[in-house]
Design a protein around this motif. Structure first.
Motif, PDB file in Angstrom:
ATOM      1  N   ALA A  86       0.867  -1.197   0.000  1.00  0.00           N
ATOM      2  CA  ALA A  86       0.000   0.000   0.000  1.00  0.00           C
ATOM      3  C   ALA A  86       0.896   1.238   0.000  1.00  0.00           C
ATOM      4  N   ASP A  87       0.810   2.100   1.031  1.00  0.00           N
ATOM      5  CA  ASP A  87       1.672   3.281   1.041  1.00  0.00           C
ATOM      6  C   ASP A  87       2.882   3.131   1.953  1.00  0.00           C
ATOM      7  N   ASP A  88       3.188   1.913   2.404  1.00  0.00           N
ATOM      8  CA  ASP A  88       4.431   1.624   3.125  1.00  0.00           C
ATOM      9  C   ASP A  88       5.474   1.174   2.112  1.00  0.00           C
ATOM     10  N   ILE A  89       6.558   1.937   1.980  1.00  0.00           N
ATOM     11  CA  ILE A  89       7.506   1.719   0.892  1.00  0.00           C
ATOM     12  C   ILE A  89       8.932   1.669   1.428  1.00  0.00           C
ATOM     13  N   VAL A  90       9.680   0.666   0.987  1.00  0.00           N
ATOM     14  CA  VAL A  90      11.100   0.529   1.312  1.00  0.00           C
ATOM     15  C   VAL A  90      11.867   0.463   0.003  1.00  0.00           C
ATOM     16  N   ILE A  91      12.853   1.358  -0.159  1.00  0.00           N
ATOM     17  CA  ILE A  91      13.669   1.406  -1.378  1.00  0.00           C
ATOM     18  C   ILE A  91      15.095   1.021  -1.020  1.00  0.00           C
ATOM     19  N   HIS A  92      15.677   0.119  -1.806  1.00  0.00           N
ATOM     20  CA  HIS A  92      17.009  -0.419  -1.541  1.00  0.00           C
ATOM     21  C   HIS A  92      18.008   0.104  -2.563  1.00  0.00           C
ATOM     22  N   CYS A  93      19.139   0.635  -2.083  1.00  0.00           N
ATOM     23  CA  CYS A  93      20.176   1.188  -2.953  1.00  0.00           C
ATOM     24  C   CYS A  93      21.533   0.549  -2.634  1.00  0.00           C
ATOM     25  N   GLN A  94      22.464   0.691  -3.589  1.00  0.00           N
ATOM     26  CA  GLN A  94      23.786   0.068  -3.434  1.00  0.00           C
ATOM     27  C   GLN A  94      24.775   0.952  -2.688  1.00  0.00           C
ATOM     28  N   THR A  95      24.726   2.257  -2.936  1.00  0.00           N
ATOM     29  CA  THR A  95      25.732   3.153  -2.379  1.00  0.00           C
ATOM     30  C   THR A  95      25.094   4.349  -1.684  1.00  0.00           C
ATOM     31  N   GLU A  96      25.899   5.043  -0.889  1.00  0.00           N
ATOM     32  CA  GLU A  96      25.434   6.237  -0.191  1.00  0.00           C
ATOM     33  C   GLU A  96      25.047   7.326  -1.195  1.00  0.00           C
ATOM     34  N   ALA A  97      25.876   7.523  -2.218  1.00  0.00           N
ATOM     35  CA  ALA A  97      25.603   8.562  -3.224  1.00  0.00           C
ATOM     36  C   ALA A  97      24.310   8.255  -3.983  1.00  0.00           C
ATOM     37  N   GLU A  98      24.116   6.993  -4.342  1.00  0.00           N
ATOM     38  CA  GLU A  98      22.895   6.603  -5.050  1.00  0.00           C
ATOM     39  C   GLU A  98      21.663   6.841  -4.184  1.00  0.00           C
ATOM     40  N   THR A  99      21.795   6.591  -2.888  1.00  0.00           N
ATOM     41  CA  THR A  99      20.679   6.777  -1.965  1.00  0.00           C
ATOM     42  C   THR A  99      20.267   8.238  -1.878  1.00  0.00           C
ATOM     43  N   LYS A 100      21.253   9.125  -1.761  1.00  0.00           N
ATOM     44  CA  LYS A 100      20.954  10.562  -1.686  1.00  0.00           C
ATOM     45  C   LYS A 100      20.296  11.046  -2.977  1.00  0.00           C
ATOM     46  N   GLN A 101      20.810  10.591  -4.108  1.00  0.00           N
ATOM     47  CA  GLN A 101      20.242  10.974  -5.403  1.00  0.00           C
ATOM     48  C   GLN A 101      18.812  10.458  -5.540  1.00  0.00           C
ATOM     49  N   MET A 102      18.601   9.235  -5.094  1.00  0.00           N
ATOM     50  CA  MET A 102      17.279   8.602  -5.179  1.00  0.00           C
ATOM     51  C   MET A 102      16.271   9.357  -4.325  1.00  0.00           C
ATOM     52  N   LEU A 103      16.666   9.744  -3.131  1.00  0.00           N
ATOM     53  CA  LEU A 103      15.756  10.430  -2.215  1.00  0.00           C
ATOM     54  C   LEU A 103      15.332  11.776  -2.792  1.00  0.00           C
ATOM     55  N   GLU A 104      16.259  12.502  -3.387  1.00  0.00           N
ATOM     56  CA  GLU A 104      15.914  13.789  -3.987  1.00  0.00           C
ATOM     57  C   GLU A 104      15.003  13.607  -5.198  1.00  0.00           C
ATOM     58  N   ALA A 105      15.264  12.563  -5.998  1.00  0.00           N
ATOM     59  CA  ALA A 105      14.414  12.287  -7.161  1.00  0.00           C
ATOM     60  C   ALA A 105      12.988  11.948  -6.739  1.00  0.00           C
TER      61      ALA A 105
END
Length: 416
Positions: free
Chosen positions: A229-248
């Protein structure tokens, strides 16, 4: 497909009856008309006929939903919108009609409120992902069900639903006002789909399918995610990718007239024996009542190693214990211990089957809280123990040996 030769809308009596049976099995409270399922059943054939007649002629209009506030784990309130029994049946008719069509579009990593999908499957998927991905965005959409934009949602509906009558009824449900306890009507003003409606989870899944699921798969194929539903977990490989993903994600939600809940959304580093320490990030997150965090795990070769897994969350335990406290068992000296067991065993089955799926051993500590309630009941009921907790515990231990199946948890946790 519904068949009819004489009605404007292709809804058959058989489909209305089938929808009623599903609504009945799910139970639920009365809506603004205060008509319960039991009262609806007193003139079942007449009520179902009237509903079918209105649905199939296009003259069906829903009543306002009844606003009910229920407490959340964080102490705040969640507002549910409870439709009337007739409206729940009408929504079930349309849900049954649309669901197979929309299910064919949804992605595998969406688990909430879908046929043959479960919360346990979602938790298992997250478990598998944290072994492969070191970083997690524990994401929360602010007031999701209250802020869904009607026009954007209808745009998603129109991609899969050419039938005018279906779109007409969906729009009527979306625009139906919410009636407060004092009778005040709150208009929707183009936003929101009530939690509590039969069709709301299907519409919510469709909206997030386009807002996130499809967008993530297309734009960021290298990441993994799990949505319930609206509970979401996103998995990333690196710290930089995570920051970029969160802003996107912030930008994407804004484009879709939604907002990220900044105070609830966090970046988590899933530290285990393979990964170096990171001091600037949290190491645990909650998902569907479980906490994921570093855990010391016995090795098959002997010794211990640092893994990353899940068990029942502290929030879940606190909520369950509070429920037991509110039973006031220690004041119910009129009950027998068998009557107490009969009262709580169904809940115990639910707790152990859900939370015991992962790390059953963790439930032993939770059940000690219940046993303390039981000890207090013993001391109040049997004055011969003279307030001795140790004597009361010994008596319960004797009962466990003599009647091991009296309480469900006695049997299940005996050898854990």
């Amino acid at each position: 497909m519904f068949e009819t030769t004489s009605k404007t809308v292709p809804v058959t009596k058989e489909k209305v009856k089938a929808a009623y049976r599903k609504v009945k099995s799910n139970q639920g409270s009365a809506g603004v008309d205060k008509q319960s399922l039991e009262e609806f059943q007193k003139d079942l054939s007449g009520n179902l006929y009237a509903l079918w007649n209105r649905l199939s002629s296009g003259s069906y209009f829903p009543k306002p939903v009844r606003s009910v506030s229920i407490p959340k784990a964080n102490g705040k309130k969640r507002i549910l919108g409870i439709p009337t029994v007739s409206d729940r049946i009408a929504q079930q008719v349309v849900k049954d009609y649309l669901e197979p069509r929309l299910e064919a579009q949804f992605q595998e990593n969406s688990y909430g409120y879908r046929p043959l999908k479960s919360a346990h499957q979602a938790v298992t998927a997250v478990q598998e992902n944290v072994r492969q991905y070191a970083w997690v965005i524990d994401m929360d959409i602010k007031s999701y069900f209250d802020e869904v934009d009607h026009e954007l949602l209808m745009k998603a509906v129109e991609r899969h639903v050419p039938e005018k009558w279906v779109k007409m009824y969906i729009r009527r449900w979306l625009e139906s006002p919410a009636q407060q306890p004092d009778g005040t009507l709150i208009q929707k003003e183009g936003r929101g789909t009530p939690q509590g409606g039969v069709i709301s989870p299907l519409l919510a899944n469709l909206f997030l399918h386009y807002v996130l699921d499809k967008w993530l798969a297309k734009q960021y194929p290298g990441i993994a995610f799990v949505r319930y539903a609206d509970d979401i977990v996103i998995h990333c490989q690196t710290e930089a990718e995570t920051k970029q993903m969160l802003e996107a994600i912030r930008v994407r939600l804004t484009e879709c007239k939604l907002r990220l809940s900044e105070e609830k959304t966090k970046v988590v580093y899933c530290q285990d024996y393979r990964r170096p320490k990171k001091k600037d990030y949290g190491k645990k997150f909650d998902f569907l009542g479980f906490t994921f965090k570093p855990k010391t795990i016995p090795s098959k070769r002997g010794g211990l190693f640092l893994g990353y897994g899940c068990a029942i969350s502290q929030k879940s335990q606190t909520r369950i214990v509070e429920g037991w406290k509110q039973l006031n068992l220690h004041r119910r000296s009129d009950l027998t211990i068998q009557e107490i067991a009969n009262q709580v065993n169904l809940q115990m089955v639910g707790i152990i089957r859900y939370y015991g799926k992962f790390k059953l051993l963790e439930l032993k500590r939770l059940m000690r809280h219940f046993e303390l309630r039981l000890v207090k009941w013993v001391l109040n009921k049997y004055k011969k123990f003279k307030g001795s907790y140790s004597a009361a515990y010994r008596w319960i231990k004797y009962l466990k040996r003599s009647y091991p199946t009296m309480f469900y948890y006695w049997t299940v946790l005996k050898y854990v």
